[in-house]
Motif scaffolding. Structure first.
Motif, short mmCIF file in Angstrom:
data_model
loop_
_atom_site.label_atom_id
_atom_site.label_comp_id
_atom_site.label_asym_id
_atom_site.label_seq_id
_atom_site.Cartn_x
_atom_site.Cartn_y
_atom_site.Cartn_z
N LEU A 5 0.83 -1.21 0.00
CA LEU A 5 0.00 0.00 0.00
C LEU A 5 0.86 1.25 0.00
CD1 LEU A 5 -2.89 -0.68 2.55
CD2 LEU A 5 -3.12 -0.16 0.13
N GLN A 6 1.92 1.23 0.79
CA GLN A 6 2.80 2.39 0.85
C GLN A 6 3.55 2.58 -0.45
OE1 GLN A 6 4.84 1.02 4.23
NE2 GLN A 6 3.33 1.80 5.67
N LEU A 7 4.01 1.48 -1.03
CA LEU A 7 4.74 1.56 -2.30
C LEU A 7 3.86 2.11 -3.41
CD1 LEU A 7 7.28 0.91 -4.03
CD2 LEU A 7 6.22 -1.31 -4.42
N PHE A 8 2.70 1.51 -3.61
CA PHE A 8 1.83 1.94 -4.69
C PHE A 8 1.21 3.31 -4.42
CE2 PHE A 8 1.76 -2.69 -5.55
CZ PHE A 8 2.37 -2.62 -6.80
N GLY A 9 0.92 3.62 -3.16
CA GLY A 9 0.43 4.95 -2.82
C GLY A 9 1.46 6.01 -3.13
N THR A 10 2.72 5.71 -2.85
CA THR A 10 3.80 6.65 -3.16
C THR A 10 3.94 6.84 -4.66
OG1 THR A 10 4.93 6.00 -1.14
CG2 THR A 10 6.24 7.15 -2.79
N ILE A 11 3.82 5.75 -5.41
CA ILE A 11 3.93 5.84 -6.88
C ILE A 11 2.80 6.70 -7.45
CG2 ILE A 11 3.75 4.51 -9.02
CD1 ILE A 11 5.29 2.27 -7.55
N VAL A 12 1.57 6.49 -6.98
CA VAL A 12 0.45 7.31 -7.45
C VAL A 12 0.68 8.77 -7.08
CG1 VAL A 12 -2.01 7.80 -7.12
CG2 VAL A 12 -1.25 5.46 -7.45
N TRP A 13 1.13 9.00 -5.88
CA TRP A 13 1.41 10.34 -5.39
C TRP A 13 2.43 11.02 -6.29
CZ3 TRP A 13 3.55 10.82 0.29
CH2 TRP A 13 3.57 12.14 0.68
N SER A 41 -1.72 3.97 6.50
CA SER A 41 -1.08 2.66 6.48
C SER A 41 0.23 2.69 7.28
CB SER A 41 -0.85 2.18 5.05
OG SER A 41 0.08 3.00 4.38
N ILE A 42 0.94 3.82 7.26
CA ILE A 42 2.14 3.96 8.10
C ILE A 42 1.75 3.89 9.57
CG2 ILE A 42 3.92 5.61 8.85
CD1 ILE A 42 4.83 4.88 6.26
N VAL A 43 0.68 4.57 9.95
CA VAL A 43 0.21 4.55 11.34
C VAL A 43 -0.21 3.13 11.74
CG1 VAL A 43 -1.62 5.35 12.90
CG2 VAL A 43 -0.48 6.97 11.37
N PHE A 44 -0.96 2.48 10.86
CA PHE A 44 -1.43 1.13 11.14
C PHE A 44 -0.25 0.16 11.27
CE2 PHE A 44 -4.89 -2.10 9.81
CZ PHE A 44 -5.45 -2.09 11.07
N LEU A 45 0.74 0.28 10.41
CA LEU A 45 1.92 -0.56 10.47
C LEU A 45 2.72 -0.28 11.74
CD1 LEU A 45 3.77 -2.62 9.06
CD2 LEU A 45 4.88 -0.70 7.92
N SER A 46 2.81 0.98 12.14
CA SER A 46 3.54 1.34 13.35
C SER A 46 2.89 0.75 14.59
CB SER A 46 3.62 2.86 13.49
OG SER A 46 4.32 3.42 12.42
N VAL A 47 1.58 0.67 14.61
CA VAL A 47 0.87 0.07 15.74
C VAL A 47 1.33 -1.37 15.93
CG1 VAL A 47 -1.41 -0.77 16.49
CG2 VAL A 47 -1.15 1.56 15.69
N PHE A 48 1.50 -2.10 14.84
CA PHE A 48 1.93 -3.48 14.94
C PHE A 48 3.44 -3.60 15.21
CE2 PHE A 48 -2.04 -4.03 12.62
CZ PHE A 48 -2.63 -5.02 13.41
N LEU A 49 4.24 -2.76 14.59
CA LEU A 49 5.69 -2.85 14.77
C LEU A 49 6.13 -2.52 16.19
CD1 LEU A 49 7.16 -1.37 11.46
CD2 LEU A 49 7.16 -3.74 12.22
N PHE A 50 5.50 -1.55 16.80
CA PHE A 50 5.89 -1.12 18.13
C PHE A 50 5.13 -1.83 19.25
CE2 PHE A 50 7.08 2.67 15.55
CZ PHE A 50 8.45 2.49 15.67
N GLY A 51 4.31 -2.81 18.91
CA GLY A 51 3.65 -3.64 19.92
C GLY A 51 2.42 -3.04 20.57
#
Length: 117
Positions: A5-13, A41-51
């Motif tokens: 999501l981050q990769l393709f969102g960045t490409i569209v951006w 998606s960065i926020v959602f990913l951070s929630v999982f990465l930081f526990g």
């Protein structure tokens, strides 16, 4: 899934930002969707990465389903608007002008197609 999501969102951006914007309202919504989905998606990913997922009592399967469902709806709407902008490439930029300058140049048309896809 979040990294895609981050990769393709960045490409569209990047693709939408690199074109001349003939219809700011339509392409502004496309940019809003791409940037907002990228940020969430960065926020959602951070929630999982930081526990934090273990500390917050939420049904994460349902939250993931709702997030991706909403993202799909917004990206599909953005796709329709970007495709509509792309389909108008053959119209002249100024209707009262004697020059034959098109709404989108050949390069901008190709970038707009890539952003639509």
């Amino acid at each position: 899934v979040f990294l895609s999501l981050q990769l393709f969102g960045t490409i569209v951006w990047i693709l939408v930002a690199s074109t001349h914007v003939p219809l700011p309202l339509l392409q502004g919504w496309v940019m809003f969707v791409a940037v907002t989905a990228w940020f969430l998606s960065i926020v959602f990913l951070s929630v999982f990465l930081f526990g934090y997922a273990n500390r917050i009592a939420v049904n994460w399967n349902q939250a993931d389903f709702i997030f991706h469902g909403a993202t799909f709806v917004f990206y599909f709407g953005a796709f329709l608007l970007q495709a509509a902008t792309t389909s108008l490439h053959h119209f002249p930029r100024k209707f009262n002008s004697t020059t034959q300058e098109r709404l989108l140049s050949g390069r901008e048309y190709n970038i707009s197609i890539a952003a639509s896809v």
